[in-house]
Design a protein around this motif. Structure first.
Motif, PDB file in Angstrom:
ATOM      1  N   UNK A 224      14.783 -39.316 -49.008  1.00 50.77           N
ATOM      2  CA  UNK A 224      15.780 -38.724 -49.899  1.00 50.77           C
ATOM      3  C   UNK A 224      17.052 -38.380 -49.134  1.00 50.77           C
ATOM      4  N   UNK A 225      16.891 -37.843 -47.918  1.00 50.36           N
ATOM      5  CA  UNK A 225      18.056 -37.515 -47.099  1.00 50.36           C
ATOM      6  C   UNK A 225      18.824 -38.775 -46.724  1.00 50.36           C
ATOM      7  N   UNK A 226      18.100 -39.842 -46.403  1.00 44.31           N
ATOM      8  CA  UNK A 226      18.750 -41.109 -46.057  1.00 44.31           C
ATOM      9  C   UNK A 226      19.493 -41.680 -47.255  1.00 44.31           C
ATOM     10  N   UNK A 227      18.885 -41.602 -48.443  1.00 43.06           N
ATOM     11  CA  UNK A 227      19.537 -42.118 -49.651  1.00 43.06           C
ATOM     12  C   UNK A 227      20.811 -41.339 -49.951  1.00 43.06           C
ATOM     13  N   UNK A 228      20.757 -40.015 -49.768  1.00 42.87           N
ATOM     14  CA  UNK A 228      21.945 -39.195 -50.013  1.00 42.87           C
ATOM     15  C   UNK A 228      23.061 -39.534 -49.028  1.00 42.87           C
ATOM     16  N   UNK A 229      22.686 -39.773 -47.790  1.00 41.21           N
ATOM     17  CA  UNK A 229      23.685 -40.127 -46.773  1.00 41.21           C
ATOM     18  C   UNK A 229      24.305 -41.487 -47.069  1.00 41.21           C
ATOM     19  N   UNK A 230      23.487 -42.440 -47.516  1.00 41.98           N
ATOM     20  CA  UNK A 230      24.013 -43.761 -47.868  1.00 41.98           C
ATOM     21  C   UNK A 230      25.021 -43.647 -49.001  1.00 41.98           C
ATOM     22  N   UNK A 231      24.727 -42.826 -50.003  1.00 42.09           N
ATOM     23  CA  UNK A 231      25.670 -42.630 -51.120  1.00 42.09           C
ATOM     24  C   UNK A 231      26.949 -41.963 -50.647  1.00 42.09           C
ATOM     25  N   UNK A 232      26.808 -40.984 -49.784  1.00 38.76           N
ATOM     26  CA  UNK A 232      27.978 -40.235 -49.302  1.00 38.76           C
ATOM     27  C   UNK A 232      28.895 -41.106 -48.462  1.00 38.76           C
ATOM     28  N   UNK A 233      28.299 -41.944 -47.625  1.00 35.38           N
ATOM     29  CA  UNK A 233      29.078 -42.818 -46.753  1.00 35.38           C
ATOM     30  C   UNK A 233      28.902 -42.466 -45.293  1.00 35.38           C
ATOM     31  N   UNK A 234      28.644 -43.460 -44.473  1.00 36.79           N
ATOM     32  CA  UNK A 234      28.418 -43.214 -43.057  1.00 36.79           C
ATOM     33  C   UNK A 234      28.726 -44.460 -42.247  1.00 36.79           C
ATOM     34  N   UNK A 235      28.613 -44.316 -40.944  1.00 36.92           N
ATOM     35  CA  UNK A 235      28.803 -45.422 -39.998  1.00 36.92           C
ATOM     36  C   UNK A 235      27.450 -46.078 -39.750  1.00 36.92           C
ATOM     37  N   UNK A 236      27.347 -47.379 -40.054  1.00 33.50           N
ATOM     38  CA  UNK A 236      26.111 -48.123 -39.836  1.00 33.50           C
ATOM     39  C   UNK A 236      26.433 -49.328 -38.948  1.00 33.50           C
ATOM     40  N   UNK A 237      26.166 -49.229 -37.654  1.00 33.71           N
ATOM     41  CA  UNK A 237      26.382 -50.397 -36.786  1.00 33.71           C
ATOM     42  C   UNK A 237      25.363 -51.492 -37.087  1.00 33.71           C
ATOM     43  N   UNK A 238      25.802 -52.732 -37.001  1.00 31.33           N
ATOM     44  CA  UNK A 238      24.892 -53.876 -37.042  1.00 31.33           C
ATOM     45  C   UNK A 238      24.325 -54.042 -35.638  1.00 31.33           C
ATOM     46  N   UNK A 239      23.030 -53.852 -35.495  1.00 30.10           N
ATOM     47  CA  UNK A 239      22.393 -53.710 -34.193  1.00 30.10           C
ATOM     48  C   UNK A 239      22.275 -55.048 -33.463  1.00 30.10           C
ATOM     49  N   UNK A 240      22.810 -55.158 -32.230  1.00 33.92           N
ATOM     50  CA  UNK A 240      22.634 -56.386 -31.444  1.00 33.92           C
ATOM     51  C   UNK A 240      21.212 -56.505 -30.903  1.00 33.92           C
ATOM     52  N   UNK A 241      20.950 -57.645 -30.286  1.00 34.23           N
ATOM     53  CA  UNK A 241      19.664 -57.946 -29.671  1.00 34.23           C
ATOM     54  C   UNK A 241      19.849 -57.985 -28.160  1.00 34.23           C
ATOM     55  N   UNK A 242      19.133 -57.120 -27.445  1.00 35.70           N
ATOM     56  CA  UNK A 242      19.225 -57.064 -25.983  1.00 35.70           C
ATOM     57  C   UNK A 242      18.236 -58.053 -25.371  1.00 35.70           C
ATOM     58  N   UNK A 243      18.753 -58.984 -24.602  1.00 28.49           N
ATOM     59  CA  UNK A 243      17.918 -59.992 -23.952  1.00 28.49           C
ATOM     60  C   UNK A 243      18.091 -59.908 -22.439  1.00 28.49           C
ATOM     61  N   UNK A 244      17.065 -60.379 -21.705  1.00 27.81           N
ATOM     62  CA  UNK A 244      17.202 -60.488 -20.260  1.00 27.81           C
ATOM     63  C   UNK A 244      17.683 -61.892 -19.910  1.00 27.81           C
ATOM     64  N   UNK A 245      17.791 -62.182 -18.620  1.00 27.00           N
ATOM     65  CA  UNK A 245      18.343 -63.462 -18.180  1.00 27.00           C
ATOM     66  C   UNK A 245      17.480 -64.650 -18.593  1.00 27.00           C
ATOM     67  N   UNK A 246      16.215 -64.403 -18.928  1.00 24.62           N
ATOM     68  CA  UNK A 246      15.334 -65.469 -19.407  1.00 24.62           C
ATOM     69  C   UNK A 246      15.314 -65.530 -20.930  1.00 24.62           C
ATOM     70  N   UNK A 247      16.223 -64.801 -21.548  1.00 23.07           N
ATOM     71  CA  UNK A 247      16.391 -64.758 -23.013  1.00 23.07           C
ATOM     72  C   UNK A 247      15.140 -64.218 -23.708  1.00 23.07           C
ATOM     73  N   UNK A 248      14.532 -63.227 -23.074  1.00 23.02           N
ATOM     74  CA  UNK A 248      13.423 -62.507 -23.670  1.00 23.02           C
ATOM     75  C   UNK A 248      13.899 -61.113 -24.051  1.00 23.02           C
ATOM     76  N   UNK A 249      13.219 -60.502 -25.004  1.00 21.28           N
ATOM     77  CA  UNK A 249      13.593 -59.162 -25.453  1.00 21.28           C
ATOM     78  C   UNK A 249      13.552 -58.184 -24.281  1.00 21.28           C
ATOM     79  N   UNK A 250      14.652 -57.469 -24.087  1.00 25.70           N
ATOM     80  CA  UNK A 250      14.749 -56.420 -23.073  1.00 25.70           C
ATOM     81  C   UNK A 250      14.544 -55.092 -23.806  1.00 25.70           C
ATOM     82  N   UNK A 251      13.300 -54.638 -23.844  1.00 26.33           N
ATOM     83  CA  UNK A 251      12.963 -53.468 -24.661  1.00 26.33           C
ATOM     84  C   UNK A 251      13.713 -52.224 -24.211  1.00 26.33           C
ATOM     85  N   UNK A 252      13.845 -52.030 -22.914  1.00 20.70           N
ATOM     86  CA  UNK A 252      14.522 -50.826 -22.410  1.00 20.70           C
ATOM     87  C   UNK A 252      15.965 -50.777 -22.902  1.00 20.70           C
TER      88      UNK A 252
END
Length: 379
Positions: free
Chosen positions: A24-52
């Motif tokens: 409910x809090x998230x829905x209210x915030x979405x209606x109000x308006x906020x900053x939502x970055x489009x999240x990039x994908x972090x990879x290592x030099x072997x193009x594998x997911x860099x979890x850290x």
């Protein structure tokens, strides 16, 4: 609403202990308006997911004041599905946002879904199982689907989670969508918001007109995705026809690849835009003063000269320069920075003070963001 430029916009609906309360809090915030970055994908030099570093990016966005995260979207690279990374990447962002929510801040978790109905619904179900609040439904990759079929797909996805409609620019796989399409999408009870990213003023206006014409248009929040016209969208009062006569609609926030970099600066911009809408002329002036600089920064990051070929790598380059990413690697080995793009990015970040200031903020937080989680995520 008024806010100082160094504050994030007010977040209605304090975070509570129950999952229903969190949603409910998230829905209210979405209606109000906020900053939502489009999240990039972090990879290592072997193009594998860099979890850290993937976790570090999420922590950066949330500490910078972003009110949401969009994961599994274009900036995350649609190809992550082909590499079996969709669930893993969504899970990491959900875990980190749960820790943030546990400290008292509402966070809107948005998952990107794409493909035919069966795929889009399955991805929405994955997102729901991980605690996501809404899905951004991409129109890309369905050349044979007409607008009626796209509306049917959104309705099917909406049976799983609230929908954020998406007007994607043609340069990266989008298509023209009519005013009637946007009215039809707004008519669907599951539509919570729409993201306008056609990179076209005429088409953006048609989207606003279509949403406003719906009987439930007021229930649909407008988010800018026009990375080349962020300030214009946020400051413009759109006077359009509603069911009962003229109405004024505004973009209340942004869901943007551009806001995946210099995110604290974006939070300040949105605070000024909200204050300007409430009549604060000084805030409006501060926002307008950034129009040309932010547009130039986006041109460099999004590789406008190269026809957007280096858009993902451009986002990665800014994050690499700040130490958040180790390199600009993309899942596709042939995807990278265009010739001269790195120099353009370096030049633009040196010339605008609100971009330079972000470097100090990132430097101060980097050891913490790259460290181990501070305890388990709340259940």
């Amino acid at each position: 609403m008024t806010a100082r430029p160094d504050e994030s916009p007010a977040r209605p609906g304090a975070a509570v202990d129950t999952e229903a309360g969190r949603r409910a809090a998230a829905a209210a915030l979405l209606r109000h308006g906020t900053v939502i970055p489009a999240h990039p994908l972090a990879l290592d030099a072997r193009r594998r997911l860099d979890e850290r570093r993937q976790r570090a990016l999420t922590r950066y966005y949330l500490d910078a004041g972003a009110g949401g995260l969009a994961v599994g979207v274009h900036t995350t690279q649609f190809a992550l599905r082909d590499h079996g990374l969709y669930r893993a990447v969504l899970s990491l962002a959900a875990e980190e946002s749960a820790r943030h929510t546990g400290r008292g801040a509402a966070v809107v978790r948005v998952a990107g879904v794409c493909g035919p109905v069966e795929q889009a619904v399955a991805e929405a179900e994955t997102a729901r199982s991980l605690g996501y609040d809404a899905v951004l439904v991409s129109p890309a990759g369905l050349p044979d689907a007409d607008e009626s079929a796209l509306l049917d797909r959104s309705a099917a996805v909406g049976e799983v989670l609230p929908v954020i409609g998406f007007y994607l620019q043609e340069a990266v796989g989008g298509r023209y969508l009519s005013r009637d399409y946007w009215r039809g999408l707004a008519d669907q009870e599951s539509t919570a918001a729409v993201k306008a990213a056609p990179f076209d003023r005429y088409r953006t206006l048609e989207l606003v007109q279509g949403v406003a014409a719906s009987e439930r248009g007021d229930a649909v929040a407008l988010y800018t995705g026009n990375d080349d016209a962020i300030v214009q969208d946020l400051l413009t009062p759109f006077t359009v026809d509603g069911p009962g006569g003229p109405v004024v609609r505004r973009f209340v926030g942004g869901l943007l690849g551009h806001w995946a970099v210099w995110t604290r600066s974006a939070v300040r911009l949105l605070a000024d835009a909200h204050a300007a809408a409430a009549g604060d002329t000084a805030a409006a002036g501060r926002a307008l003063a950034r129009l040309a600089g932010d547009t130039e920064a986006n041109a460099a990051v999004y590789d406008v000269r190269g026809g957007f070929a280096g858009v993902i790598a451009g986002v990665h380059e800014v994050l690499r320069l700040q130490g958040l990413l180790a390199g600009t690697w993309c899942l596709d080995p042939d995807e990278g920075l265009s010739p001269g793009q790195a120099a353009l990015i370096a030049d633009v970040r040196d010339r605008y003070p609100w971009l330079r200031e972000e470097d100090a903020f990132v430097a101060s937080g980097l050891p913490r963001w790259l460290g181990a989680p501070d305890g388990p995520a709340p259940s």
